[in-house]
Design an enzyme around this catalytic site. Structure first.
Site, PDB file in Angstrom:
ATOM      1  N   HIS A  79      39.718  28.867  35.389  1.00  0.00           N
ATOM      2  CA  HIS A  79      38.539  29.610  34.942  1.00  0.00           C
ATOM      3  C   HIS A  79      38.613  30.234  33.547  1.00  0.00           C
ATOM      4  O   HIS A  79      37.722  31.007  33.172  1.00  0.00           O
ATOM      5  CB  HIS A  79      38.131  30.658  35.992  1.00  0.00           C
ATOM      6  CG  HIS A  79      39.121  31.765  36.195  1.00  0.00           C
ATOM      7  ND1 HIS A  79      39.928  31.827  37.304  1.00  0.00           N
ATOM      8  CD2 HIS A  79      39.425  32.852  35.460  1.00  0.00           C
ATOM      9  CE1 HIS A  79      40.686  32.920  37.238  1.00  0.00           C
ATOM     10  NE2 HIS A  79      40.388  33.560  36.118  1.00  0.00           N
TER      11      HIS A  79
ATOM     12  N   HIS B 136      46.519  39.292  39.442  1.00  0.00           N
ATOM     13  CA  HIS B 136      45.642  38.202  38.999  1.00  0.00           C
ATOM     14  C   HIS B 136      46.294  37.557  37.776  1.00  0.00           C
ATOM     15  O   HIS B 136      46.277  38.138  36.697  1.00  0.00           O
ATOM     16  CB  HIS B 136      44.266  38.769  38.651  1.00  0.00           C
ATOM     17  CG  HIS B 136      43.317  37.728  38.148  1.00  0.00           C
ATOM     18  ND1 HIS B 136      42.693  36.840  38.989  1.00  0.00           N
ATOM     19  CD2 HIS B 136      42.896  37.413  36.903  1.00  0.00           C
ATOM     20  CE1 HIS B 136      41.928  36.034  38.281  1.00  0.00           C
ATOM     21  NE2 HIS B 136      42.040  36.351  37.000  1.00  0.00           N
TER      22      HIS B 136
ATOM     23  N   ASP C 237      46.126  34.805  35.185  1.00  0.00           N
ATOM     24  CA  ASP C 237      45.312  33.738  34.611  1.00  0.00           C
ATOM     25  C   ASP C 237      46.231  32.581  34.237  1.00  0.00           C
ATOM     26  O   ASP C 237      47.193  32.754  33.490  1.00  0.00           O
ATOM     27  CB  ASP C 237      44.545  34.277  33.401  1.00  0.00           C
ATOM     28  CG  ASP C 237      43.428  35.203  33.846  1.00  0.00           C
ATOM     29  OD1 ASP C 237      42.495  34.709  34.494  1.00  0.00           O
ATOM     30  OD2 ASP C 237      43.503  36.418  33.585  1.00  0.00           O
TER      31      ASP C 237
ATOM     32  N   ASP D 138      37.545  36.182  39.731  1.00  0.00           N
ATOM     33  CA  ASP D 138      37.270  36.328  38.298  1.00  0.00           C
ATOM     34  C   ASP D 138      36.532  35.132  37.718  1.00  0.00           C
ATOM     35  O   ASP D 138      36.915  34.631  36.677  1.00  0.00           O
ATOM     36  CB  ASP D 138      38.630  36.531  37.579  1.00  0.00           C
ATOM     37  CG  ASP D 138      38.465  36.812  36.101  1.00  0.00           C
ATOM     38  OD1 ASP D 138      37.441  37.393  35.736  1.00  0.00           O
ATOM     39  OD2 ASP D 138      39.349  36.434  35.312  1.00  0.00           O
TER      40      ASP D 138
HETATM   41 ZN    ZN Z   1      40.974  35.478  35.420  1.00  0.00          ZN
END
Ligand code: ZN
Length: 1009
Positions: free
Chosen positions: A565, A249, A251, A361
């Site tokens: 996000h 994941h 970001d 997420d």
């Molecule tokens: Zn995230």
């Protein structure tokens, strides 16, 4: 084995640790090691021009965020023939190994960042010839997996530390035995003491510890034989089947800026590629088209490897979106574009259409999403975030999620409640016990691999999975791609539970408000793109200008990127918002230019005594506008999606007027009368049309309130329910002045002291012929841990309030009866929220806010927060925002709240004109409940795309009328693929929509100039 399980288990820890100590038996120094401290994050080619100086281990280098390139020359000793040889390089920072010809080979995560993600070995060969030489580079970035959280780390003193730089051999016999032992040991530690499998694991691990003499490699085979026998015991027929999906994941920005994410991407993706060569069963899911696009742009050779492994079914694009977007703030059209732009990228580049929405997420999932997903080719949805809920945990791991329109998507929450599992026995057992649907399904997915700087799965995780594949006592776990898992899971589940409506996230409610400038800029960007696409489409159809396709694509990509996000929710570090401000400036400057140039083509004249106004909304409107000269106002009426050219009207049969006294002031027209006290509180609002007083006795509207805002855990993200208990009415007006006194507009300006560190100027205005009471604020805000809201107590009673979301609205309770009700003490709404009785109501509109609350009869709009982490300066400084009170007959649908909120946000575009031509409406819909939301040129042809949605939550019919000739019409999905041809008249199409349905048409049109 003596009967002392506690002591037996205790010996395993030491045994494993000593065995691990034998993993790298030999080492040799590098031939040479030099370093170049780069001025910034620079490309490889530039790094090659650097001046490299000799260096040595134990070097410290900094400061935080700096980059240092190490050049490594090595020679494998001749006596290492036949051995597995690795570069051992630990720089206590995030690193990337590059080949001498400029391809990223693998990421490295240094020791300082703890066991999590620790990765310091790069394999040079599994079978050395002996004597090989080579050159490698390591790009070392002085930051960690999670950047530097300013609250927890002293960034000024943060440095890299070159702890190790040498060649080592890895003993494969030790490695294999160690991996066996770790899995059996964990089973002995984790399985319930009552289970037979626990006993077997305890005995096997103990037998290995007895059979193996650490350091005597001739004893290792005996250990492996014991392990082999243990792993030979398989599961029975009825067992939980787990699909292990490799993932990282990443970001797209968070505790580091976008530029660092690009490097995190190539560190992670190159690592995954290397591991695929060694582990053919390994499949890595890679979401976010933007991250693929960065690789294409930055390193075509790495990108070619990704594509090759994608074709081979190992490196797998997932999600279908441009980035993993926040799903609260973006508009409906933005969410559509996340998929349109993302899916088109994956199709163009890889020939793949993603069938799953991958968004593990994100801080809440809008009830509009199921329909948007289905329209974009998505069948499945995966997240796990709701496992973080504060009050009510999801009751299913697998269910059908039904959106506000009735569309359904099969949804999976991986039961391990994480997107970063590490594939231990503990992970698998927790996954098994957390699986909430074992009464109707036996298949689930686990996402494993370190995220962010951790470069995804490790070799150890893959080795564990090989051993845990099918062993009695554990679920059956198989590496699979999402495209293998989802159909399997769909076929497996019986009678899935249905969850209807939004998936509200009971946490991170502060993200509707934090970093309000980003939210405002996003709203303005979405509107500007809406207008540009409409106007440019008309200019294109009337053959007055080419459609600026490439420019718009670029702008959309930037808008979509900033909806990531952790960007638009306001949860990133200051550097991220410097980038976002730069991006929004670019977005708004290019869209402003594009809009002006398209408008100039559609309304060719910009001089003269008349006024030309273009209405870019789906409803006709009549309202007071600002004159282009900046002086004065006019009353104009414009048709839907069209223009008017009119004489300037500066009078009205229903003028507005204002009266001021010592006690306050009153704004009034023929529709409403609004009385304010000397502190600009609304003490009375009479709707003359209905003879109704809207402000309850002794109550005060337009009341600014401060709440102490000290969340227990995550500053920028959260507001906790207890903030409601520390409320303070604030706002002392120091001066009031009438600045406009009618007849078209009345306006009062008030200077207000809100608190020690907040002052504001407030303008309150009322126009002729309008029941809408407008408030405009300029605030200077420097508070700490304070949350500013404005509240309106209303003389209304309803057990629910209504809030606009993407392509529709949702109702939420106004009471705290149950935990599900009070969990929603703060909610997300777009341009309006409304409290209505069946025959009458009041809406609170806004131009840039997203946080609302409605308890009892008090409707509150959240204005400004002041969290200090991870950005200590979040929201500090000047703000400009508007809100309005809109009283209406009936509920929000019949009361016209939806067009009123749209008009409040998107003014008529007015310019001077001399041409006395008739009004022209290019597109109109005869039912106000059916909104024509977007008009754009099709992606792949000269056709037009018209996107409608049913906005009332009702079955509706409507007729679309076009000022042009329809040659061909078809219904299309959100990817603009034809669903079915539809019957069209020469200029009209009859539409039929179900509640909240999104309907897209593709039209071949001819339009006169
Ligand atoms: Zn995230």
């Amino acid at each position: 084995m003596l009967k002392h399980p506690v002591q037996t288990k205790a010996r395993f820890i030491r045994f494993a640790s000593e065995l691990k100590g034998k993993l790298y038996p030999q080492s040799t120094p590098l031939k040479s090691l030099t370093v170049f401290s780069a001025p910034d994050r620079i490309p490889f080619a530039e790094a090659m021009k650097g001046r490299y100086k000799p260096t040595h281990t134990d070097l410290t280098f900094g400061p935080a965020w700096s980059t240092h390139w190490f050049k490594i020359n090595y020679q494998i000793p001749r006596e290492w023939k036949g051995q597995e040889v690795m570069l051992y390089f630990d720089s206590s920072s995030e690193g990337c190994v590059w080949s001498a010809d400029g391809v990223p080979l693998q990421g490295l995560t240094g020791y300082n960042w703890g066991a999590e993600g620790f990765r310091s070995h790069y394999r040079l060969t599994s079978n050395a010839r002996g004597g090989e030489t080579g050159t490698l580079y390591v790009e070392a970035a002085v930051n960690g997996l999670f950047g530097f959280d300013p609250k927890h780390l002293d960034t000024a003193n943060k440095t890299g530390h070159l702890r190790k730089a040498e060649l080592v051999t890895r003993d494969s016999a030790v490695w294999d035995l160690l991996m066996d032992f770790i899995v059996i040991k964990e089973m002995a530690e984790q399985l319930p003491g009552t289970s037979t499998n626990f006993g077997a694991a305890l005995r096997a691990a103990n037998d290995i510890a007895n059979a193996v003499v650490i350091g005597d490699s001739s004893s290792y085979a005996a250990g492996r034989t014991i392990a082999k026998e243990f792993f030979a015991a398989k599961n029975g027929d009825r067992v939980h089947g787990v699909s292990a999906i490799g993932h990282a994941h990443i970001d797209t920005a968070w505790l580091w800026p976008l530029a660092e994410t690009r490097r995190k991407c190539y560190r992670t993706f190159s690592t995954a590629l290397r591991m695929m060569d060694k582990y053919p069963e390994y499949k890595f899911s890679c979401s976010q088209a933007q991250q693929w696009a960065w690789m294409k742009e930055m390193n075509p050779r790495l990108y070619a490897q990704m594509k090759a492994k994608a074709r081979a079914g190992q490196f797998i694009p997932v999600g279908g979106t441009w980035i993993e977007p926040d799903c609260n703030i973006p508009s409906g059209e933005s969410l559509v574009r996340q998929f349109l732009v993302g899916q088109r990228f994956f199709r163009r580049e890889l020939g793949v259409t993603c069938r799953e929405f991958w968004n593990p997420d994100v801080f809440g999932y809008s009830g509009a999403l199921p329909q948007i997903m289905r329209g974009a080719g998505i069948e499945y949805f995966l997240t796990q975030k709701l496992s973080w809920n504060q009050f009510n945990r999801p009751t299913s791991s697998t269910f059908l999620w039904e959106g506000i329109d009735g569309s359904r998507v099969l949804t999976h929450f991986p039961p391990s409640d994480t997107y970063n599992a590490v594939a231990t026995v503990d992970d698998l057992l927790r996954h098994d016990t957390n699986f909430k649907d074992n009464d109707r399904a036996s298949e689930s997915a686990i996402l494993f691999g370190y995220g962010d700087g951790g470069c995804g799965p490790t070799e150890e995780m893959l080795e564990r999975l090989r051993r845990m594949k099918d062993v009695a006592g554990l679920p059956k776990v198989t590496p699979r791609a999402p495209a293998e898992f989802f159909p399997r899971f769909k076929a497996n589940i019986v009678e899935p539970i249905v969850w209807s409506g939004e998936l509200y996230f009971e946490l991170h409610r502060g993200t509707y408000t934090t970093h309000s400038e980003c939210k405002r800029d996003n709203r303005r960007s979405e509107e500007a793109l809406h207008d540009v696409e409409l106007l440019a489409a008309i200019a294109h159809l009337t053959k007055k200008a080419r459609y600026p396709h490439a420019e718009l694509a670029k702008v959309w990509e930037l808008v979509l990127l900033n909806q990531f996000h952790d960007i638009i929710p306001g949860s990133s570090i200051p550097e991220v918002y410097v980038d976002a401000a730069r991006d929004y400036e670019q977005i708004l400057s290019s869209t402003t230019k594009l809009r002006a140039s398209a408008l100039a083509k559609v309304l060719p004249e910009s001089a003269g005594a008349r006024l030309a106004a273009f209405n870019t909304l789906s409803w006709p409107r009549r309202e007071v506008v600002d004159l282009p000269s900046g002086k004065g106002h006019a009353l104009l009426e414009a048709p839907a999606y069209g223009y008017t050219i009119a004489e300037r009207v500066s009078k009205s049969s229903d003028p507005a007027h204002v009266e001021q006294s010592e006690k306050g002031f009153t704004l009034e027209n023929g529709l409403i009368s609004a009385r304010f006290d000397a502190n600009a509180h609304l003490v009375s609002l009479i709707d003359k049309r209905h003879d109704r007083e809207i402000v309850p006795p002794a109550a005060k509207g337009n009341q600014f309130v401060l709440f102490e805002d000290k969340p227990a855990l995550y500053d920028a993200w959260d507001m906790d329910i207890y903030h409601l208990e520390k409320r303070k009415s604030v706002g002392v007006v120091t001066s009031i002045k009438v600045v406009e006194s009618g007849p078209l507009r009345t306006k009062v300006r008030a200077e207000m002291v809100v608190n020690a560190k907040c002052k504001m100027t407030l303008w309150i205005s009322l126009d002729a012929e309008s029941p809408r009471l407008d408030f405009e604020v300029e605030a200077d805000w420097h508070e700490t841990d304070q949350f500013l809201k404005v509240e309106f107590p209303l003389a209304l009673r309803s057990d629910f309030a209504t809030f606009e979301i993407q392509f529709g609205h949702v109702r939420r309770p106004t009471h705290f009866n149950t935990t599900w009700d009070f969990a929603r003490f703060e909610v997300c709404g777009h341009r309006w929220a409304d409290l209505s009785e069946p025959n009458y109501g009041v809406a609170l509109l806004n131009d840039s806010k997203y946080g609302y609350a409605c308890h009892g009869n008090v409707l509150r709009l959240s204005l400004l927060r002041s969290p200090k982490s991870p950005d200590p300066k979040a929201d500090m400084g000047r703000h400009h925002f508007r809100y309005a009170l809109y009283p209406h007959e009936g509920g929000p649908q019949a009361g016209g709240v939806i067009p009123a909120a749209a008009a409040f946000n998107q003014p008529l575009r007015v310019q001077a004109s001399s041409k006395p031509v008739a009004n022209r409406s290019f597109f109109s819909v005869d039912n106000p409940g059916v909104v024509l939301d977007t008009v754009k040129k099709a992606e792949d042809s000269g056709d037009l795309i018209l996107r409608f949605y049913e906005s009332h939550g009702a079955h509706q019919e409507a007729t679309l009328t076009i000022d042009g000739k329809i040659a061909k019409a078809a219904r299309v999905n959100l990817l603009e693929e034809e669903d079915a041809p539809i019957r069209a008249g020469a200029r009209q199409i009859k539409l039929k929509l179900r509640p909240f349905e999104i309907l897209s048409l593709k039209l071949d049109l001819q339009m006169n100039a």
